[in-house]
Design a protein around this motif. Sequence first.
Motif, PDB file in Angstrom:
ATOM      1  N   ARG B 223     128.174  51.205   8.907  1.00  0.00           N
ATOM      2  CA  ARG B 223     127.507  52.191   8.318  1.00  0.00           C
ATOM      3  C   ARG B 223     126.685  53.387   8.979  1.00  0.00           C
ATOM      4  O   ARG B 223     126.191  52.986  10.263  1.00  0.00           O
ATOM      5  CB  ARG B 223     126.557  51.876   7.175  1.00  0.00           C
ATOM      6  CG  ARG B 223     125.305  50.811   7.890  1.00  0.00           C
ATOM      7  CD  ARG B 223     124.193  50.728   7.129  1.00  0.00           C
ATOM      8  NE  ARG B 223     122.925  50.225   7.778  1.00  0.00           N
ATOM      9  CZ  ARG B 223     122.551  49.025   7.948  1.00  0.00           C
ATOM     10  NH1 ARG B 223     123.197  47.931   7.566  1.00  0.00           N
ATOM     11  NH2 ARG B 223     121.595  48.600   8.950  1.00  0.00           N
ATOM     12  N   ILE B 224     126.831  54.332   8.739  1.00  0.00           N
ATOM     13  CA  ILE B 224     126.276  55.760   8.965  1.00  0.00           C
ATOM     14  C   ILE B 224     124.903  55.776   8.619  1.00  0.00           C
ATOM     15  O   ILE B 224     124.782  56.008   7.333  1.00  0.00           O
ATOM     16  CB  ILE B 224     126.915  56.977   8.960  1.00  0.00           C
ATOM     17  CG1 ILE B 224     128.115  56.870   9.914  1.00  0.00           C
ATOM     18  CG2 ILE B 224     126.137  58.154   9.553  1.00  0.00           C
ATOM     19  CD1 ILE B 224     129.012  58.038   9.565  1.00  0.00           C
ATOM     20  N   GLU B 225     123.777  55.870   9.435  1.00  0.00           N
ATOM     21  CA  GLU B 225     122.299  56.154   9.247  1.00  0.00           C
ATOM     22  C   GLU B 225     122.048  57.551   9.465  1.00  0.00           C
ATOM     23  O   GLU B 225     121.711  57.644  10.899  1.00  0.00           O
ATOM     24  CB  GLU B 225     121.347  55.121   9.503  1.00  0.00           C
ATOM     25  CG  GLU B 225     121.623  53.693   9.125  1.00  0.00           C
ATOM     26  CD  GLU B 225     120.962  52.424   9.808  1.00  0.00           C
ATOM     27  OE1 GLU B 225     120.088  53.247  10.845  1.00  0.00           O
ATOM     28  OE2 GLU B 225     121.198  51.416   9.646  1.00  0.00           O
ATOM     29  N   TRP B 226     121.851  58.519   8.824  1.00  0.00           N
ATOM     30  CA  TRP B 226     121.561  59.993   9.035  1.00  0.00           C
ATOM     31  C   TRP B 226     120.391  60.011   9.247  1.00  0.00           C
ATOM     32  O   TRP B 226     119.404  59.761   8.375  1.00  0.00           O
ATOM     33  CB  TRP B 226     122.117  61.031   8.147  1.00  0.00           C
ATOM     34  CG  TRP B 226     123.693  61.088   8.074  1.00  0.00           C
ATOM     35  CD1 TRP B 226     124.538  60.733   7.147  1.00  0.00           C
ATOM     36  CD2 TRP B 226     124.654  61.428   9.270  1.00  0.00           C
ATOM     37  NE1 TRP B 226     125.961  61.074   7.389  1.00  0.00           N
ATOM     38  CE2 TRP B 226     125.866  61.349   8.649  1.00  0.00           C
ATOM     39  CE3 TRP B 226     124.371  61.701  10.476  1.00  0.00           C
ATOM     40  CZ2 TRP B 226     127.039  61.577   9.375  1.00  0.00           C
ATOM     41  CZ3 TRP B 226     125.464  62.101  11.329  1.00  0.00           C
ATOM     42  CH2 TRP B 226     126.879  62.150  10.915  1.00  0.00           C
ATOM     43  N   ARG B 227     119.855  60.472  10.330  1.00  0.00           N
ATOM     44  CA  ARG B 227     118.336  60.915  10.501  1.00  0.00           C
ATOM     45  C   ARG B 227     118.440  62.192  11.420  1.00  0.00           C
ATOM     46  O   ARG B 227     119.304  62.884  11.477  1.00  0.00           O
ATOM     47  CB  ARG B 227     117.512  60.020  11.452  1.00  0.00           C
ATOM     48  CG  ARG B 227     117.200  58.636  10.208  1.00  0.00           C
ATOM     49  CD  ARG B 227     116.167  57.566  11.038  1.00  0.00           C
ATOM     50  NE  ARG B 227     117.248  56.810  11.771  1.00  0.00           N
ATOM     51  CZ  ARG B 227     117.982  55.432  11.371  1.00  0.00           C
ATOM     52  NH1 ARG B 227     117.626  55.372   9.976  1.00  0.00           N
ATOM     53  NH2 ARG B 227     118.491  54.723  11.877  1.00  0.00           N
ATOM     54  N   ASP B 228     117.707  62.507  12.408  1.00  0.00           N
ATOM     55  CA  ASP B 228     117.812  63.723  13.251  1.00  0.00           C
ATOM     56  C   ASP B 228     119.152  63.656  13.507  1.00  0.00           C
ATOM     57  O   ASP B 228     119.694  62.627  14.333  1.00  0.00           O
ATOM     58  CB  ASP B 228     116.836  63.495  14.212  1.00  0.00           C
ATOM     59  CG  ASP B 228     115.605  63.997  14.020  1.00  0.00           C
ATOM     60  OD1 ASP B 228     115.405  64.333  12.906  1.00  0.00           O
ATOM     61  OD2 ASP B 228     114.505  63.700  15.004  1.00  0.00           O
ATOM     62  N   ILE B 233     123.546  58.042  17.778  1.00  0.00           N
ATOM     63  CA  ILE B 233     123.978  56.788  18.768  1.00  0.00           C
ATOM     64  C   ILE B 233     124.880  55.617  17.876  1.00  0.00           C
ATOM     65  O   ILE B 233     124.778  55.357  16.850  1.00  0.00           O
ATOM     66  CB  ILE B 233     122.624  55.955  18.979  1.00  0.00           C
ATOM     67  CG1 ILE B 233     121.619  57.021  19.489  1.00  0.00           C
ATOM     68  CG2 ILE B 233     122.846  54.670  19.820  1.00  0.00           C
ATOM     69  CD1 ILE B 233     120.205  56.470  19.657  1.00  0.00           C
ATOM     70  N   ILE B 234     125.817  55.288  18.633  1.00  0.00           N
ATOM     71  CA  ILE B 234     126.882  54.250  18.104  1.00  0.00           C
ATOM     72  C   ILE B 234     126.635  52.872  18.909  1.00  0.00           C
ATOM     73  O   ILE B 234     126.298  52.907  19.822  1.00  0.00           O
ATOM     74  CB  ILE B 234     128.512  54.614  18.363  1.00  0.00           C
ATOM     75  CG1 ILE B 234     128.612  55.979  18.143  1.00  0.00           C
ATOM     76  CG2 ILE B 234     129.230  53.498  17.690  1.00  0.00           C
ATOM     77  CD1 ILE B 234     130.049  56.310  18.216  1.00  0.00           C
ATOM     78  N   THR B 235     126.071  51.774  17.890  1.00  0.00           N
ATOM     79  CA  THR B 235     125.684  50.595  18.457  1.00  0.00           C
ATOM     80  C   THR B 235     126.310  49.471  17.448  1.00  0.00           C
ATOM     81  O   THR B 235     126.652  49.747  16.313  1.00  0.00           O
ATOM     82  CB  THR B 235     124.315  50.648  18.877  1.00  0.00           C
ATOM     83  OG1 THR B 235     123.827  49.337  19.397  1.00  0.00           O
ATOM     84  CG2 THR B 235     123.495  50.715  17.544  1.00  0.00           C
ATOM     85  N   SER B 236     125.877  48.394  18.088  1.00  0.00           N
ATOM     86  CA  SER B 236     126.479  47.011  17.184  1.00  0.00           C
ATOM     87  C   SER B 236     125.389  45.893  17.772  1.00  0.00           C
ATOM     88  O   SER B 236     124.959  46.092  18.790  1.00  0.00           O
ATOM     89  CB  SER B 236     127.791  46.701  17.466  1.00  0.00           C
ATOM     90  OG  SER B 236     127.902  46.116  18.759  1.00  0.00           O
ATOM     91  N   VAL B 252     122.227  56.915  13.337  1.00  0.00           N
ATOM     92  CA  VAL B 252     122.964  55.757  14.128  1.00  0.00           C
ATOM     93  C   VAL B 252     124.198  55.562  13.264  1.00  0.00           C
ATOM     94  O   VAL B 252     124.217  55.484  12.140  1.00  0.00           O
ATOM     95  CB  VAL B 252     121.925  54.623  13.826  1.00  0.00           C
ATOM     96  CG1 VAL B 252     122.831  53.401  14.519  1.00  0.00           C
ATOM     97  CG2 VAL B 252     120.603  54.673  14.779  1.00  0.00           C
ATOM     98  N   LEU B 253     125.069  55.047  13.775  1.00  0.00           N
ATOM     99  CA  LEU B 253     126.485  54.500  13.434  1.00  0.00           C
ATOM    100  C   LEU B 253     126.515  52.933  13.829  1.00  0.00           C
ATOM    101  O   LEU B 253     126.531  52.592  15.025  1.00  0.00           O
ATOM    102  CB  LEU B 253     127.759  55.118  14.052  1.00  0.00           C
ATOM    103  CG  LEU B 253     129.109  54.368  13.550  1.00  0.00           C
ATOM    104  CD1 LEU B 253     129.181  54.028  12.122  1.00  0.00           C
ATOM    105  CD2 LEU B 253     130.231  55.263  14.037  1.00  0.00           C
TER     106      LEU B 253
END
Lengths: 191, 587
Positions: B223-228, B233-236, B252-253
């Motif tokens: 999931r993509i969390e759009w903020r600034d 940042i892609i992370t897991s 964050v992705l």
Amino acid sequence: MSDTTSVIMVGVGGQGILLASEVLARAAMQAGFDVKTNEVHGMAQRGGSVMAQVRYGEEVHSPLILEGTATALLSLESIESLRAAHYLKDGGLAVVNTQRVIPVTVSSGAAKYPEDDAERVKKVFPKLKAIDAVAIAGELGNIRAANVVLLGALSLGLDLEMEHWAAALDGAVKPQFRELNQKAFEAGRNL
Amino acid sequence: MKELLSGNEAIARGAWEAGVTVACGYPGTPSTEILENVAEHYKDDMYCEWSPNEKVAFEVGVGASLAGARVMVTMKHVGLNVAADPLMTFACMGAVGGFVVVVADDPGMHSSQNEQDTRNFAKFAKIPLLEPSSSAEAKEFVARALEISETFSTPVILRTCTRVSHSRSLVELGERSAPPEVGFKRESSKFVAIPLWARKMRLRVEERSGKLDELVETSDLNRIEWRDRNLGIITSGVCYEYVREVFPNKSVLKLGLGWPLPVEKIEEFSHGVDDLLVVEELDPLIEEHTRALGIPCEGRNCVPGIGELSPGRLMPIRAAMMGREANLPSPVPEAADLPGRPPVLCPGCPHRGTYAALKKFDVAVMGDIGCYSLGTLPPLDKMESLLCMGAAVGMAHGMQKAGEPRKTVGILGDSTFFHSGITGLLDVGYNKGNSTIIVADNRITAMTGHQEHPGSGKTLMGQDTYQANVEDFGRACGIKRTRTVNPYNMSEMVAALKEELEADEPSLIVAKAPCPLHARKLVGPKHTIDASACVGCGACLKIGCPAIEGGGGKPMINQNLCWGCGLCASVCPKNAISESEKAEGAQ
Ligand code: SF4
Ligand code: SF4
């Protein structure tokens, strides 16, 4: 997160750090907070230095505490408190057991246990409660309750109510140890 | 209802809720508590077992899946190396009942011999991998993994790590769903991997990979969390939590599916942000994939790839973006000269006697994985190599065959022997070796916290069972010189070692005494040192018992720590150590 309370707990494997972190985590949960804890198992438990971390607040992300931000530090052994001192924020409360546990590196002559551990602890932690928890627990009948004595002392520095602590204690220990642990907690809290 | 659960407790709960009926594995930190929790809470609904090793556990799981059951197999990262053989072909064959293998990585090596990124196995075997970041996700992802397993007919890896498995957080509990019907439906072309049919399986893997590539684009696990939008940042996995802590306002992705990696989602995300950063623990899989798509990103150039990550290790990146130094507090100067506190064998541990006796001989000692690994540290300092489970036997044999001038010894524990020492011993017997193999037999898997094994007489589900004997295996492997010795008895142990090391044929010494920490009772009366008889020679300190406190003046025995094994008394040249007058306090 700035509204998050972080407590770092250190000691020597086998001293009962896991119970201390569990009681704090349960108390925070009772109080309705989001909670995260972390502890290390396995090799580290065979008498080595151990650390547990508890964080609670509105919403907690990381189970690990950022250096320099812990609200409070609880140490079950004298010099272990120094090893973790840099996790504590400026002016944070340190509850330190005065007990020395001599590592084999000292017994075998490879290293020295500092003579001035008490002075060092005093110098490093301006807001310090140094407690001979083993003696207090011993008077209550079981030195194994030293961790709970320290927890009682820590409790005054945290924003959790007595009812939450009481419920947490009851939930975390076996019925036959409840009375002992309640007394140990109160002894620490009344210091 | 919400409960505070560790990642491992949550995984056990997740398996129960998802209708798993077979759970098996081999203990290994940080995965061990998963099956312990299954046994403690859910064994009425789920069959569970400690298998002798991870390969067997995996195969037990495959059999159950082919019969249609939902299955969970658990192990630590290096355990998957042992189970790699069945994994690689089962990945081609495909699951029937949902099959999830939970693999716990140990970045930073808190309790492991190496650091491995299990995502590489998912890539290697061409199967999906899920990565939870918290206990709530750990529980949920078990069910999601089983659904994916059944939909795409594939084994699925659930990758956890020390900081997920051993962190506790709040989890919403659910009900158990009904387990599937069990009954194996024969279909040889699907389940028999002979070349004729294996070639068809290979094609099906490719078809499946195409479908999985679609899944990772559409699944809400990614999931993509759009903020600034100035930084994305892609992370897991648990890194997601560190990212949220250190970069609370950035986009964050989050990849809940750690493998295969999405193409379109990464492209969409990268187009939506100014700068792109990849935060992943251990190997740069996401980063390499992103760069291969032609998308520039920051990653290993600023995020450490060795050891585990933490908020503290990400702070320098944030500071650098603001053109500052991170200024994290480092250990206080008062801590600079503190004595080290490495883990040690417990007071009263029988392995101490084995090493103390071994110290009297100039031999090459190949070690193995378990509490007795600690025999490599001073003052015992008597184990010269450690590789992997069971390796002590083969290594001692190989070194002897190479012509090592010293006699070679392999030392391993009982659980490790049953895990993978037996085949090594068969080699020693078969190929006319000349090593002495010591099985430090304390009748339990001690290091990981005392789990049952084939020699302990109990199953994980608590039933009494046949107790396998190391000695019987020795004789069956052709080791004629097989004997049992009490490791607390120094003279007996030394005499046995002398005879076996001098013999011109291979030998097996079973140093047998139960782990006192597990038995929870003193080995004998507590001991004390008579200060008037003690000359302060320090011989007792050389056995490294934490109950004997030294470091200036004459040593003393801490009565709270002594377990009364008597070993110190047998090494004191002045007979200054004896049983304490009054045995105070139980352990
Ligand atoms: S747990 Fe048992 S085997 Fe391991 S060091 Fe302690 S006493 Fe020895
Ligand atoms: S008897 Fe001696 S060696 Fe054994 S536990 Fe006590 S102090 Fe340690």
